[in-house]
Enzyme design. Sequence first.
Site, PDB file in Angstrom:
ATOM      1  N   HIS A  47       0.421  -0.247 -10.034  1.00 30.80           N
ATOM      2  CA  HIS A  47      -0.437  -1.145  -9.250  1.00 30.80           C
ATOM      3  C   HIS A  47      -0.856  -2.364 -10.089  1.00 30.80           C
ATOM      4  O   HIS A  47      -2.032  -2.714 -10.180  1.00 30.80           O
ATOM      5  CB  HIS A  47      -1.680  -0.410  -8.734  1.00 30.80           C
ATOM      6  CG  HIS A  47      -2.211  -0.986  -7.457  1.00 30.80           C
ATOM      7  ND1 HIS A  47      -2.572  -0.208  -6.376  1.00 30.80           N
ATOM      8  CD2 HIS A  47      -2.443  -2.260  -7.063  1.00 30.80           C
ATOM      9  CE1 HIS A  47      -3.012  -0.975  -5.395  1.00 30.80           C
ATOM     10  NE2 HIS A  47      -2.934  -2.229  -5.794  1.00 30.80           N
ATOM     11  N   ARG A  94       0.854  -1.191   0.000  1.00 28.78           N
ATOM     12  CA  ARG A  94       0.000   0.000   0.000  1.00 28.78           C
ATOM     13  C   ARG A  94       0.888   1.237   0.000  1.00 28.78           C
ATOM     14  O   ARG A  94       1.873   1.303   0.729  1.00 28.78           O
ATOM     15  CB  ARG A  94      -0.942   0.010   1.212  1.00 28.78           C
ATOM     16  CG  ARG A  94      -2.100  -0.971   1.126  1.00 28.78           C
ATOM     17  CD  ARG A  94      -3.082  -0.554   0.027  1.00 28.78           C
ATOM     18  NE  ARG A  94      -4.228  -1.464  -0.086  1.00 28.78           N
ATOM     19  CZ  ARG A  94      -4.306  -2.467  -0.932  1.00 28.78           C
ATOM     20  NH1 ARG A  94      -3.263  -2.744  -1.712  1.00 28.78           N
ATOM     21  NH2 ARG A  94      -5.380  -3.217  -0.995  1.00 28.78           N
ATOM     22  N   ASP A 112       5.109  -0.395  -6.650  1.00 30.54           N
ATOM     23  CA  ASP A 112       3.940  -0.698  -7.470  1.00 30.54           C
ATOM     24  C   ASP A 112       2.734   0.068  -6.961  1.00 30.54           C
ATOM     25  O   ASP A 112       1.654   0.000  -7.556  1.00 30.54           O
ATOM     26  CB  ASP A 112       3.670  -2.211  -7.443  1.00 30.54           C
ATOM     27  CG  ASP A 112       2.537  -2.621  -8.377  1.00 30.54           C
ATOM     28  OD1 ASP A 112       2.635  -2.326  -9.588  1.00 30.54           O
ATOM     29  OD2 ASP A 112       1.542  -3.216  -7.901  1.00 30.54           O
ATOM     30  N   GLU A 126      -2.024   7.653  -5.417  1.00 30.26           N
ATOM     31  CA  GLU A 126      -2.225   7.010  -6.718  1.00 30.26           C
ATOM     32  C   GLU A 126      -3.639   7.101  -7.248  1.00 30.26           C
ATOM     33  O   GLU A 126      -3.880   6.863  -8.435  1.00 30.26           O
ATOM     34  CB  GLU A 126      -1.827   5.528  -6.642  1.00 30.26           C
ATOM     35  CG  GLU A 126      -2.768   4.679  -5.808  1.00 30.26           C
ATOM     36  CD  GLU A 126      -2.383   3.195  -5.815  1.00 30.26           C
ATOM     37  OE1 GLU A 126      -3.233   2.386  -6.197  1.00 30.26           O
ATOM     38  OE2 GLU A 126      -1.237   2.876  -5.465  1.00 30.26           O
TER      39      GLU A 126
END
Length: 330
Positions: free
Chosen positions: A295, A234, A258, A263
């Site tokens: 992600h 996260r 990622d 985001e």
Amino acid sequence: MNVLFFSSKVYDSTFFNAANKSHQHKLSYLEVPLNKNTAVLANGYGAVCIFVNDTANAEVLRLLAEQGVKLIALRCAGFNNVDLGAAAELGMKVVRVPAYSPYSVAEHTLALILTLNRKTHRAYNRVKEGNFALNGLMGFDLNGKTVGLIGLGKIGLVTAKILKGFGCRVLGYDIEKRGEFDEIGIEFTDLSSLYANSDIISLHCPLTPQTHHIIKKETIAQMKPGVMLINTSRGALVDTKAVIAALKSGQIKYLGIDVYEEEADLFFEDLSDRVIQDDVFMRLLSFNNVLITGHQAFFTSNALESIAGITLQNIADFEQGRQLENEVKA
């Protein structure tokens, strides 16, 4: 059951429609995210299905309840975007997918580590331009390196097994120790020791008030100079501005992420024809030792099949009054 999907993409409808053949729910899909402005679109639906960047705070849940929504079905493992206390007060149930394919995220973690180390992304671009020089592409043997894993759930354990196969020493931290750690060969330790002794640190813990900005100025200072930091969990586990300062000083030599704290306004969309307004994110992109993916760690066919199947089973269990094995409570 009538189910409305928020933040859906073509791949969501493809996998969920296939899995729904054995359930016969009535599924509707919206590309817009769930927030206070879109919650009214759920009028007439008994359940909504949401993803990681949808907003399900107290205000949004109240609006959903007014539309008749009784169930919040998360098609992901994390639930930090849902106000569980408010859901309980409104009599709404919340279910999630606690495990889909831990291999998908664990293998992506290794992809980030190997790419950053051996600089294959930079080598690929050089070779396409006819540049076969090796200067600037030197890496190190992963064998013999010490990797610290923060969070030893299903994904963390699979990551540990892969790393042991590379010949790494694996340190691990979690809120409790379990017997399987010893079986895999994980050296269970405290965070201070993990920070001080790890060449690579990878995050695999959920986002909670306790883990918010677990990587910050104070903890970065405890790490070995030149550490590699990986985050496939996260975004808000990491204080991005503190990491940028550490990249500039060389305390962090490699960063692979990622996920990103802000985001929600970036990932899962094609913004290639726009000017990105997030200055912090753009600063990250300016480093040649930073690797960012949008992600996608979960994004394998195996994982999507599992996510669809478990989510629809969660909805069926609620509809038929069965015990909710994957319920999340405050």
